[in-house]
Design an enzyme around this catalytic site. Structure first.
Site, mmCIF file in Angstrom:
data_model
loop_
_atom_site.group_PDB
_atom_site.id
_atom_site.type_symbol
_atom_site.label_atom_id
_atom_site.label_comp_id
_atom_site.label_asym_id
_atom_site.label_seq_id
_atom_site.Cartn_x
_atom_site.Cartn_y
_atom_site.Cartn_z
ATOM 1 C CB THR A 66 -0.451 0.279 1.085
ATOM 2 O OG1 THR A 66 -0.092 0.501 2.203
ATOM 3 C CG2 THR A 66 -2.044 -1.181 1.349
ATOM 4 C CD GLU A 67 -0.158 6.790 -2.816
ATOM 5 O OE1 GLU A 67 -0.472 7.955 -3.054
ATOM 6 O OE2 GLU A 67 -0.372 5.316 -3.853
#
Length: 301
Positions: A66-67
């Site tokens: 995930t960013e």
């Protein structure tokens, strides 16, 4: 070595309607190779987390990144499993798998930019026949630009999949010959998954892998891009083959083509009348653009 013979056939599913969002997510999840490190973009792509392949023990066979700084994300959290402090980049509550790790936002972007992700799945406003991606702004003055980490993913991931509806509400195809919206990345898209069809973006054109609720003939009538039919089993559908167009070509030689293809609005290209800085995260594209200024303004391209 010569390539194997290609069977020019597409799988047509005309006895049903177009794919629903969940069905489309399941198709994409099935196609992601086990063991891949994957980032799912904000919006529709987050649904893919619920349809990823599992191993013989029922464990998720794909490692999700995930960013906002997590590796080892599980499916969407529901009910008592919801933890308000555990979300993906789109603020959707998620679960964690055994061995999950957390890290600084900057480290997450370093993974994205450093080529450590095997696959990313992004939404899009438009995808061009050559793999150009436009997914962060429509160019309308009243819209608020929101590129986020899309440029980093588009340039850094080894393969870029797009998940989108094939047509706008007005009936216009989002798969186009050339993007008219501001670009996110150049020649970066490997495959396009839509409700009506799945496409491979290769150097020789756009290949149709499967259709849903529409025949190949009708699809060709509605999409103003030359569509080729190609069997999914052929090794010719290696998505990274598109990068061959830039191998061995100097930055100076490729710069005019890059400039000509970056059709944008006021925030697009650096010029004397538009002295903006491209997002540093899009490092490869930025180096090409900054080194070779266009001789015309962005609005004339």
């Amino acid at each position: 070595m010569s390539e194997p013979a290609i069977e020019h056939t597409a799988i047509e599913h005309t006895g049903r309607g177009p794919l629903s969002t969940d069905e489309l997510a399941a198709v994409i999840g099935h196609d992601i190779p086990a063991g891949s490190y994957v980032n799912l973009g904000i919006g529709q792509p987050t649904k893919i987390a619920d349809y990823l392949p599992t191993d013989e023990n029922g464990n998720q066979a794909v490692i999700l990144h995930t960013e906002n700084g997590m590796l080892g994300m599980g499916p969407t959290a529901t009910g008592d499993a919801i933890d308000p402090d555990l979300t993906n980049a789109g603020k959707v509550p998620v679960t964690e798998l055994p061995g999950a790790s957390y890290f600084h936002h900057a480290d997450s972007f370093a993974m994205m930019r450093g080529g450590h992700l095997d696959v990313c799945v992004l939404g899009a406003y438009q995808v061009a026949a050559n793999g150009d991606l436009a997914n962060w702004h429509t160019g309308r003055p009243e819209d608020i630009p929101a590129v986020g980490g899309a440029m980093d993913l588009a340039i850094g991931a080894k393969d870029v999949y797009v998940m989108m509806t094939l047509f706008t509400k007005q009936g216009d195809a989002k798969l186009v010959q050339a993007c008219t919206y501001p670009l996110t990345g150049l020649a970066c898209v490997s495959r396009v998954y839509t409700d009506y069809a799945t496409f491979d973006i290769l150097t020789d054109g756009v290949h149709v892998l499967a259709t849903y609720g529409i025949s190949l003939a009708d699809l060709r009538d509605r999409v103003q891009v030359k569509l080729l039919a190609l069997a999914r089993t052929t090794s010719a559908s290696s998505p990274r083959v598109r990068l061959a167009r830039y191998r061995g070509v100097s930055r100076k030689a490729r710069a005019p083509a890059i400039q000509a293809r970056c059709r944008s609005s006021w925030f697009g290209l650096p010029s004397e009348s538009n002295p903006i800085l491209l997002k540093p995260a899009n490092c490869r594209l930025s180096r090409h653009m900054a080194a070779y200024r266009p001789t015309t303004s962005a609005s004339s391209l």
